[in-house]
Design a protein around this motif. Structure first.
Motif, PDB file in Angstrom:
ATOM      1  N   ALA A  20      12.534 -39.737  49.266  1.00  0.00           N
ATOM      2  CA  ALA A  20      13.382 -38.744  48.591  1.00  0.00           C
ATOM      3  C   ALA A  20      13.283 -38.838  47.071  1.00  0.00           C
ATOM      4  O   ALA A  20      13.753 -37.948  46.363  1.00  0.00           O
ATOM      5  N   THR A  21      12.654 -39.898  46.556  1.00  0.00           N
ATOM      6  CA  THR A  21      12.489 -40.024  45.102  1.00  0.00           C
ATOM      7  C   THR A  21      11.146 -39.476  44.621  1.00  0.00           C
ATOM      8  O   THR A  21      10.855 -39.495  43.435  1.00  0.00           O
ATOM      9  N   THR A 294      14.813 -27.046  55.982  1.00  0.00           N
ATOM     10  CA  THR A 294      13.579 -27.245  55.194  1.00  0.00           C
ATOM     11  C   THR A 294      13.736 -28.451  54.270  1.00  0.00           C
ATOM     12  O   THR A 294      13.384 -28.414  53.092  1.00  0.00           O
ATOM     13  N   SER A 295      14.287 -29.530  54.821  1.00  0.00           N
ATOM     14  CA  SER A 295      14.430 -30.748  54.025  1.00  0.00           C
ATOM     15  C   SER A 295      13.725 -31.900  54.723  1.00  0.00           C
ATOM     16  O   SER A 295      13.361 -31.809  55.897  1.00  0.00           O
ATOM     17  N   LEU A 296      13.547 -32.970  53.970  1.00  0.00           N
ATOM     18  CA  LEU A 296      12.882 -34.148  54.503  1.00  0.00           C
ATOM     19  C   LEU A 296      13.928 -35.140  54.995  1.00  0.00           C
ATOM     20  O   LEU A 296      14.789 -35.569  54.226  1.00  0.00           O
ATOM     21  N   CYS A 297      13.851 -35.485  56.271  1.00  0.00           N
ATOM     22  CA  CYS A 297      14.689 -36.553  56.819  1.00  0.00           C
ATOM     23  C   CYS A 297      13.883 -37.846  56.747  1.00  0.00           C
ATOM     24  O   CYS A 297      12.711 -37.871  57.113  1.00  0.00           O
ATOM     25  N   THR A 298      14.536 -38.900  56.297  1.00  0.00           N
ATOM     26  CA  THR A 298      13.865 -40.197  56.198  1.00  0.00           C
ATOM     27  C   THR A 298      14.774 -41.278  56.775  1.00  0.00           C
ATOM     28  O   THR A 298      15.990 -41.225  56.597  1.00  0.00           O
ATOM     29  N   LEU A 309      18.572 -37.279  52.118  1.00  0.00           N
ATOM     30  CA  LEU A 309      17.838 -36.046  52.431  1.00  0.00           C
ATOM     31  C   LEU A 309      17.237 -35.491  51.142  1.00  0.00           C
ATOM     32  O   LEU A 309      17.782 -35.687  50.061  1.00  0.00           O
ATOM     33  N   MET A 310      16.124 -34.782  51.264  1.00  0.00           N
ATOM     34  CA  MET A 310      15.518 -34.157  50.092  1.00  0.00           C
ATOM     35  C   MET A 310      14.995 -32.775  50.449  1.00  0.00           C
ATOM     36  O   MET A 310      14.316 -32.612  51.460  1.00  0.00           O
ATOM     37  N   SER A 311      15.315 -31.785  49.624  1.00  0.00           N
ATOM     38  CA  SER A 311      14.780 -30.441  49.861  1.00  0.00           C
ATOM     39  C   SER A 311      13.274 -30.452  49.632  1.00  0.00           C
ATOM     40  O   SER A 311      12.780 -31.015  48.659  1.00  0.00           O
ATOM     41  N   LEU A 312      12.529 -29.805  50.544  1.00  0.00           N
ATOM     42  CA  LEU A 312      11.068 -29.767  50.405  1.00  0.00           C
ATOM     43  C   LEU A 312      10.600 -28.542  49.617  1.00  0.00           C
ATOM     44  O   LEU A 312       9.403 -28.379  49.389  1.00  0.00           O
ATOM     45  N   GLY A 313      11.533 -27.689  49.225  1.00  0.00           N
ATOM     46  CA  GLY A 313      11.188 -26.607  48.296  1.00  0.00           C
ATOM     47  C   GLY A 313      10.339 -25.485  48.871  1.00  0.00           C
ATOM     48  O   GLY A 313       9.796 -24.676  48.125  1.00  0.00           O
ATOM     49  N   HIS A 314      10.190 -25.431  50.186  1.00  0.00           N
ATOM     50  CA  HIS A 314       9.407 -24.358  50.804  1.00  0.00           C
ATOM     51  C   HIS A 314      10.330 -23.217  51.239  1.00  0.00           C
ATOM     52  O   HIS A 314      11.499 -23.426  51.542  1.00  0.00           O
TER      53      HIS A 314
END
Length: 348
Positions: A20-21, A294-298, A309-314
């Motif tokens: 997420a960073t 549309t976010s990244l789960c880690t 969580l981080m938005s993947l911007g798509h």
């Protein structure tokens, strides 16, 4: 890279940077949906493939130079455009890409019923130097760690094993060993001794590379849901699987046990598209693109603790995700026609 001794608790400070960073360092666009991507084994090149039948090869250093020109050594020549090749030799959607483990060769799979091999050292060559034709649309392709064989899957359930030099095709001779429905994901173990396949029939199968026979089947690996991704840990002892139930599981190959389940992705049970679960380069984290947001789960790979969580911007579903095996970098390919290259720069 990773020892994967599950009894050993790592000090949190020694973990790699959380995915997420990472930040978007470059975006490339195709004319239609982007659904395939790959990193070269050295991590210096990235390939993207599209429904528009084109393939792009991008230089990682050039992408990083474009996104942070102030960090580039002023004594060096201007780097040039990140897209170093655009290949047009397919007539339909590119479904999968894989770089040769040791040579500058890219394999591509397509719905035009072919696998093509490109020599990417030749700047002017837009066409493949070898084409393997199938009777069905090809869905997946993967090189053996030695580079001498390729495994491929099509819309037909039977897995193909090809000799790269002769293009000779081998299939398992035992009908009961085959999947009942098409195979969505296929990977060799890093030690090259076996490969894994995940299918719409809900099973994960493990195959012996030498005999080309199935030696283990994980039936209903995801409670009957289609299996859409398989990937090995670096020591070849564990297998990470993702299913259409939006759950991710880590299996111990020797015992066929599910050791860890990574849960809490937002789309649980409502996933429309296949999505990959991948490790970061140190295997500290498991990553999965959540379709609903549309976010990244880690997750922490060892204890399944959810990370940020981080938005993947798509602007559309992420249809393919792959992490570099050498650096804090990953690629997301989306139905919004774009591929995003993500990278974590040193913050100290």
């Amino acid at each position: 890279m990773s020892f994967w001794n599950l009894e050993y608790e790592m000090d949190a400070s020694s973990l790699a940077p959380e995915p997420a960073t990472y930040e978007t360092a470059y975006v490339t666009s195709h004319k239609m949906a982007c659904r395939a991507g790959a990193f070269s084994s050295c991590g210096q090149l990235v390939a993207t493939g599209s429904v528009d039948a084109s393939i792009k090869i991008l230089d990682v250093e050039r992408m990083l130079a474009k996104s942070a020109p102030e960090e580039v050594d002023p004594g060096r020549e201007q780097q040039g455009h990140p897209v170093i090749r655009t290949l047009y030799d397919h007539t339909d959607e590119i479904t999968a890409l894989d770089f040769h483990p040791r040579e500058q060769i890219l394999a591509s799979a397509s719905r035009d019923c072919s696998i093509k091999l490109f020599d990417i050292t030749k700047a002017s060559a837009k066409k493949a130097f070898k084409s393997i034709t199938d009777s069905e649309p090809v869905l997946c392709v993967a090189f053996h760690p030695l580079g001498d064989h390729i495994i491929a899957t099509t819309t037909h359930p039977v897995i193909r094993l090809y000799d790269v030099t002769t293009s000779q095709c081998f299939v398992c001779p035992i009908p009961d060993h085959h999947h009942k429905k098409q195979v969505h994901s296929i990977k060799f173990s890093p030690n090259g001794k076996y490969f894994a396949s995940g299918s719409a029939d809900g099973c994960v199968k493990l195959w012996d590379t030498v005999s080309n026979r199935c030696f283990n089947t994980l039936v209903n690996a995801h409670d009957g849901a289609a299996v859409c991704a398989v990937t090995f840990t670096g020591n070849s002892k564990y297998l990470l699987t993702a299913g259409m139930d939006s759950s991710i599981k880590l299996w111990e190959i020797a015992s066929s046990r599910c050791l860890i389940q990574y849960t809490g992705a937002g789309t649980t049970g409502k996933q429309e598209h296949h999505a990959q679960a991948v490790f970061n380069h140190t295997e500290d984290y498991v990553m999965f693109p959540d379709e609903a947001t549309t976010s990244l789960c880690t997750w922490n790979a060892r204890n399944a603790a959810r990370c940020q969580l981080m938005s993947l911007g798509h602007n559309g579903p992420v249809r393919h995700m792959v992490h570099s095996s050498t650096a804090p970098a990953f690629l997301t390919c989306s139905d919004d026609y774009r591929a995003r290259f993500w990278f974590r720069r040193n913050t100290h």
